[in-house]
Design an enzyme around this catalytic site. Structure first.
Site, mmCIF file in Angstrom:
data_model
loop_
_atom_site.group_PDB
_atom_site.id
_atom_site.type_symbol
_atom_site.label_atom_id
_atom_site.label_comp_id
_atom_site.label_asym_id
_atom_site.label_seq_id
_atom_site.Cartn_x
_atom_site.Cartn_y
_atom_site.Cartn_z
ATOM 1 N N CYS A 134 49.487 83.914 30.618
ATOM 2 C CA CYS A 134 49.459 84.753 29.428
ATOM 3 C C CYS A 134 50.876 85.031 28.949
ATOM 4 O O CYS A 134 51.574 85.888 29.499
ATOM 5 C CB CYS A 134 48.735 86.067 29.713
ATOM 6 S SG CYS A 134 48.704 87.190 28.305
ATOM 7 N N CYS A 137 51.470 88.543 27.663
ATOM 8 C CA CYS A 137 51.499 89.568 28.713
ATOM 9 C C CYS A 137 52.855 89.603 29.405
ATOM 10 O O CYS A 137 53.389 90.680 29.695
ATOM 11 C CB CYS A 137 50.425 89.277 29.769
ATOM 12 S SG CYS A 137 48.743 89.180 29.149
ATOM 13 N N ASP A 138 53.411 88.432 29.671
ATOM 14 C CA ASP A 138 54.580 88.343 30.544
ATOM 15 C C ASP A 138 55.836 87.815 29.867
ATOM 16 O O ASP A 138 56.903 87.773 30.483
ATOM 17 C CB ASP A 138 54.254 87.438 31.746
ATOM 18 C CG ASP A 138 53.052 87.939 32.519
ATOM 19 O OD1 ASP A 138 52.928 89.166 32.682
ATOM 20 O OD2 ASP A 138 52.235 87.108 32.943
#
Length: 309
Positions: A134, A137-138
């Site tokens: 992701c 997300c990161d």
């Protein structure tokens, strides 16, 4: 035992839309959101192709608003995961991860799908230490660093473009000599000076002392001009497709060979009467939010008709 006319398993566009329609039909639905509340759209930033949002919308915000709309019409939205289903008799019975049981006259399956991995031992070794599925997300943790994205479709291009806004360099590792992404996404990639596409390349491993420091790659694997080399990177992002989250229905609902639930004709009806499937768990072709939402609507309408028949 608690009873409901309609139980919805999973959230996301399909689950929440089903909940909205089931709620408005006075089915008083109960919805279990599953492991990832809001589904895959909570892992993206701006959703540009959902009708009604000319300037785009944050994926998480969109799912929160859908959830609020479902609750407005009487849906009992709950955290929790369904661990088992008994479809052998009516009413059907589901068991949650807490051991609670609910019986339902109808069930709408909207469990979505999960990202695939290459299956390399190093993916587990470096999970959370440079390996991610992701980017949104990161990606924050890789600002001004070098990363690689694996995949050749729209998802890989989207992830790469997003990461290019944060990172100093982004490689896209494509095992074929071409990309299968849409023309517009390929253009965005090709027009971005921070992105470089590595065609006919396979990842065979990762290396690093305290997290990912690089990837072991093979160019034209199995050919006479095969070349093995190392690519220094700080992050490794997977974007190679998804697996439907349907394991609890194995042997209970008809599925295709990859685990997508089969539906009848142009409906959401499954092989079990009164059980309907909507969204990515039953869609190996389109996998788009607007399609998932439409199928969620269809599932709720069919559940309503089933309950009133």
């Amino acid at each position: 035992m608690e009873h409901t006319k309609c139980l919805i398993i999973g959230s996301g566009p399909a689950g929440y839309t089903a909940a909205i329609y089931a709620g408005r039909a006075n089915l008083n639905p109960i919805q279990y959101c599953g492991l990832q509340t809001g589904g895959q759209l909570t892992q993206t930033t701006i959703v540009e192709n959902f009708p009604g949002y000319p300037e785009g919308v944050d994926g998480t915000q969109m799912m929160m608003e859908l959830c609020q709309q479902a609750e407005r019409f009487g849906t009992d939205v709950r955290d929790g995961i369904i661990k088992d289903v008994d479809l052998s008799k009516k009413p059907y019975v589901v068991t949650t991860d807490r051991g609670d049981q609910v019986e339902a006259d109808t069930i709408i399956v909207a469990t979505g799908a999960s990202a695939k991995y290459l299956g390399l031992p190093d993916e587990k070794k470096y999970n959370g230490q440079g390996v991610s599925a992701c980017a949104t997300c990161d990606g924050f943790f890789y600002r001004k660093k070098v990363v690689a994205v694996v995949g050749g479709g729209d998802t890989a291009c989207e992830e790469a473009v997003y990461l290019a806004g944060l990172c100093s360099k982004v490689y896209i590792i494509v095992r074929k000599p071409y990309m299968r992404a849409s023309d517009i996404m390929q253009k965005r990639v090709n027009d971005n000076p921070k992105i470089e596409v590595l065609y006919e390349t396979n990842t065979v491993g990762l290396y690093g002392e305290n997290g990912v420091e690089g990837a072991h790659l093979v160019y034209r694997k199995g050919e006479t001009d095969e070349k093995l080399y190392d690519l220094p990177i700080d992050g490794f992002f997977l974007a190679i497709g998804h697996t439907p989250n349907t394991s609890i229905f194995k042997g209970k609902l008809d599925m295709d060979k990859t685990g997508y639930i089969k539906v009848q004709d142009n409906t959401t009806r499954t092989s079990v009467e009164g059980v309907f499937a909507a969204g990515d768990c039953a869609d190996p072709v389109y996998r788009q939010a607007v399609v998932a939402a439409g199928s969620g609507c269809k599932a709720a309408l069919e559940a309503e008709r089933y309950c009133n028949s």
